[in-house]
Motif scaffolding. Structure first.
Motif, short mmCIF file in Angstrom:
data_model
loop_
_atom_site.label_atom_id
_atom_site.label_comp_id
_atom_site.label_asym_id
_atom_site.label_seq_id
_atom_site.Cartn_x
_atom_site.Cartn_y
_atom_site.Cartn_z
N GLN A 154 0.82 -1.20 0.00
CA GLN A 154 0.00 0.00 0.00
C GLN A 154 0.86 1.25 0.00
N GLU A 155 1.95 1.20 0.75
CA GLU A 155 2.82 2.37 0.79
C GLU A 155 3.45 2.63 -0.56
N ALA A 156 3.77 1.56 -1.29
CA ALA A 156 4.40 1.72 -2.59
C ALA A 156 3.43 2.27 -3.63
N LEU A 157 2.10 2.24 -3.35
CA LEU A 157 1.12 2.72 -4.32
C LEU A 157 1.12 4.23 -4.48
N LEU A 158 1.59 4.93 -3.52
CA LEU A 158 1.49 6.39 -3.54
C LEU A 158 2.55 6.96 -4.48
N THR A 159 2.12 7.35 -5.67
CA THR A 159 3.03 7.90 -6.67
C THR A 159 2.88 9.42 -6.74
N SER A 160 3.81 10.04 -7.43
CA SER A 160 3.77 11.49 -7.58
C SER A 160 2.48 11.93 -8.29
N ALA A 161 2.09 11.18 -9.33
CA ALA A 161 0.88 11.54 -10.07
C ALA A 161 -0.36 11.44 -9.19
N GLN A 162 -0.42 10.44 -8.32
CA GLN A 162 -1.58 10.30 -7.45
C GLN A 162 -1.65 11.44 -6.43
N ILE A 163 -0.49 11.84 -5.92
CA ILE A 163 -0.47 12.95 -4.95
C ILE A 163 -0.97 14.22 -5.61
N ARG A 164 -0.49 14.51 -6.81
CA ARG A 164 -0.91 15.74 -7.50
C ARG A 164 -2.40 15.68 -7.82
N ALA A 165 -2.88 14.49 -8.27
CA ALA A 165 -4.29 14.37 -8.64
C ALA A 165 -5.19 14.53 -7.43
N ALA A 166 -4.81 13.91 -6.32
CA ALA A 166 -5.63 13.99 -5.11
C ALA A 166 -5.66 15.42 -4.58
N ARG A 167 -4.53 16.08 -4.59
CA ARG A 167 -4.50 17.47 -4.09
C ARG A 167 -5.33 18.38 -4.98
N ALA A 168 -5.26 18.17 -6.32
CA ALA A 168 -6.06 18.99 -7.24
C ALA A 168 -7.54 18.73 -7.03
N LEU A 169 -7.90 17.46 -6.80
CA LEU A 169 -9.30 17.12 -6.58
C LEU A 169 -9.85 17.83 -5.34
N LEU A 170 -9.06 17.88 -4.31
CA LEU A 170 -9.48 18.51 -3.06
C LEU A 170 -9.31 20.03 -3.09
N ASP A 171 -8.66 20.52 -4.16
CA ASP A 171 -8.40 21.95 -4.30
C ASP A 171 -7.57 22.45 -3.12
N TRP A 172 -6.58 21.66 -2.74
CA TRP A 172 -5.66 22.04 -1.67
C TRP A 172 -4.40 22.62 -2.28
N THR A 173 -3.86 23.62 -1.63
CA THR A 173 -2.56 24.13 -2.04
C THR A 173 -1.48 23.22 -1.45
N ARG B 67 8.94 17.89 -3.30
CA ARG B 67 9.81 16.80 -3.77
C ARG B 67 9.00 15.55 -4.10
N MET B 68 8.03 15.20 -3.26
CA MET B 68 7.28 13.97 -3.52
C MET B 68 6.37 14.12 -4.73
N GLU B 69 5.92 15.35 -5.07
CA GLU B 69 5.12 15.53 -6.27
C GLU B 69 5.97 15.47 -7.53
N GLN B 70 7.27 15.61 -7.38
CA GLN B 70 8.18 15.44 -8.50
C GLN B 70 8.71 14.01 -8.59
N ASP B 71 9.04 13.42 -7.43
CA ASP B 71 9.55 12.05 -7.38
C ASP B 71 9.26 11.48 -5.99
N ALA B 72 8.20 10.68 -5.89
CA ALA B 72 7.77 10.17 -4.59
C ALA B 72 8.83 9.29 -3.94
N SER B 73 9.67 8.66 -4.75
CA SER B 73 10.69 7.77 -4.19
C SER B 73 11.84 8.52 -3.54
N SER B 74 11.86 9.86 -3.69
CA SER B 74 12.98 10.63 -3.17
C SER B 74 12.77 11.07 -1.72
N VAL B 75 11.58 10.79 -1.16
CA VAL B 75 11.31 11.21 0.21
C VAL B 75 11.20 10.00 1.11
N ARG B 76 11.23 10.24 2.40
CA ARG B 76 11.15 9.14 3.36
C ARG B 76 9.77 8.49 3.32
#
Length: 353
Positions: A258-277, A294-303
């Motif tokens: 489940q942790e590996a599922l969180l990709t940069s594209a998913q983070i950007r899409a979810a934030r846009a959907l919620l209209d969060w900055t 950093r995680m919205e550019q490359d999720a694997s680069s963060v802890r």
């Protein structure tokens, strides 16, 4: 000749035994150098007992060059015990090569002098060929095991293992325990019935075996294994043996997946959907804004800890991440969650997923 007269003759009994059992006898008188071959031995050597005079020289000429012994040193041969039990090759006059098994024993006079050698010889060509075939198949199984993932194995027509070495190392069982179909002690009790039935169906139908079982390992834990086998049939359709292959089924860990599922594209899409900055997501997830960028550019680069916090934050407002039956990453939402976005936003969520 009447039957009762036939069996009164020791020579007749010996000839009958040689024909039925398939062996021959010989003697070598060391004092006179006389060599005697029984009719059974002549038959094994492929010579005519009525026209051939047995000699050590003739015997040597029939032996394969690599298997000849130095009969000039009879005492040395006896001392080395080479004749006690010996498998050697002969090349018969018709050109056929045969494997023979000879057992001999010496006879001494009371003063200890060696006076005679006597022996029994049996043709073991078919046995040697079978042993060679089994040895070759074992080597093939070893090579295949190195080439493919899992273990290659063979079984008798009734499904019992031919080689038990790997099973013994895996489970700690003895060879007898490994072949014990009544107990199947190393297989999980809940899987034994299905295992027996799968083998029964495969043997009766002469079809492929495919069964998954839990096997108890040497340390007492259980390992899930998939066992597959195909029958080798002879010309009459009877099963000669089974060739099988077993692999370990790795148990999946849901949390890392489940942790590996969180990709940069998913983070950007979810934030846009919620209209969060970006700063708002950072504040809600208790991570720095630079980490969000950093995680919205490359999720694997963060802890991993930061990804877990962001995923949990999205989950708290109804957005979850998963993998569908085709292996595609998706986002979903809970309809009864009061914090969910509007229906228009839900459509946008599907488009991003």
């Amino acid at each position: 000749m009447a039957a009762h007269k036939l069996f009164k003759s020791p020579d007749a009994k010996l000839r009958l035994a040689e024909e039925k059992v398939g062996f021959g006898t010989w003697t070598w008188d060391l004092e006179t150098s006389e060599v005697v071959w029984s009719p059974g031995l002549c038959r094994i050597l492929g010579v005519d007992p009525h026209t051939v005079v047995p000699t050590i020289e003739l015997y040597q000429s029939l032996c394969h060059p690599e298997d000849q012994l130095d009969f000039n040193d009879a005492i040395g041969i006896v001392s080395s015990r080479k004749l006690e039990s010996r498998i050697f090759r002969v090349i018969r006059p018709d050109g056929a090569q045969r494997y023979l098994h000879s057992k001999a024993e010496p006879h001494f006079e009371r003063n200890g002098a060696l006076v005679m050698l006597m022996g029994v010889i049996r043709d073991v060509t078919e046995e040697q060929a079978l042993m060679g075939e089994f040895a070759s198949q074992r080597e093939v199984a070893k090579v295949l095991t190195h080439l493919v993932e899992g273990t290659v194995w063979r079984a008798y027509p009734d499904g019992k293992l031919i080689e038990t070495t790997h099973w013994m190392k895996l489970t700690g069982q003895t060879p007898q325990e490994a072949r014990d179909w009544d107990r199947l002690a190393a297989i999980h009790p809940d899987d034994r019935g299905a295992f027996r039935q799968a083998w029964r169906d495969a043997i009766v139908g002469r079809t492929a075996l495919d069964v998954t079982i839990r096997v108890r390992l040497l340390d007492g834990s259980f390992q899930r294994r998939r066992c597959r086998a195909h029958p080798l049939l002879d010309g009459t359709g009877s099963i000669q043996q089974w060739i099988g292959h077993s692999t370990t089924i790795q148990e999946r860990s849901e949390r890392p997946a489940q942790e590996a599922l969180l990709t940069s594209a998913q983070i950007r899409a979810a934030r846009a959907l919620l209209d969060w900055t970006g700063p708002e997501l950072a504040d809600r997830a208790a991570v720095s804004f630079s980490t969000i960028r950093r995680m919205e550019q490359d999720a694997s680069s963060v802890r991993q800890e930061s990804l877990v916090r962001v995923r949990s934050t999205f989950a708290s407002v109804g957005i979850t991440f998963s993998v569908d039956a085709r292996g595609k990453r998706t986002m979903s939402f809970f309809e009864d969650d009061e914090a969910l976005p509007s229906e228009d936003d839900a459509g946008a969520l599907k488009r991003h997923g």
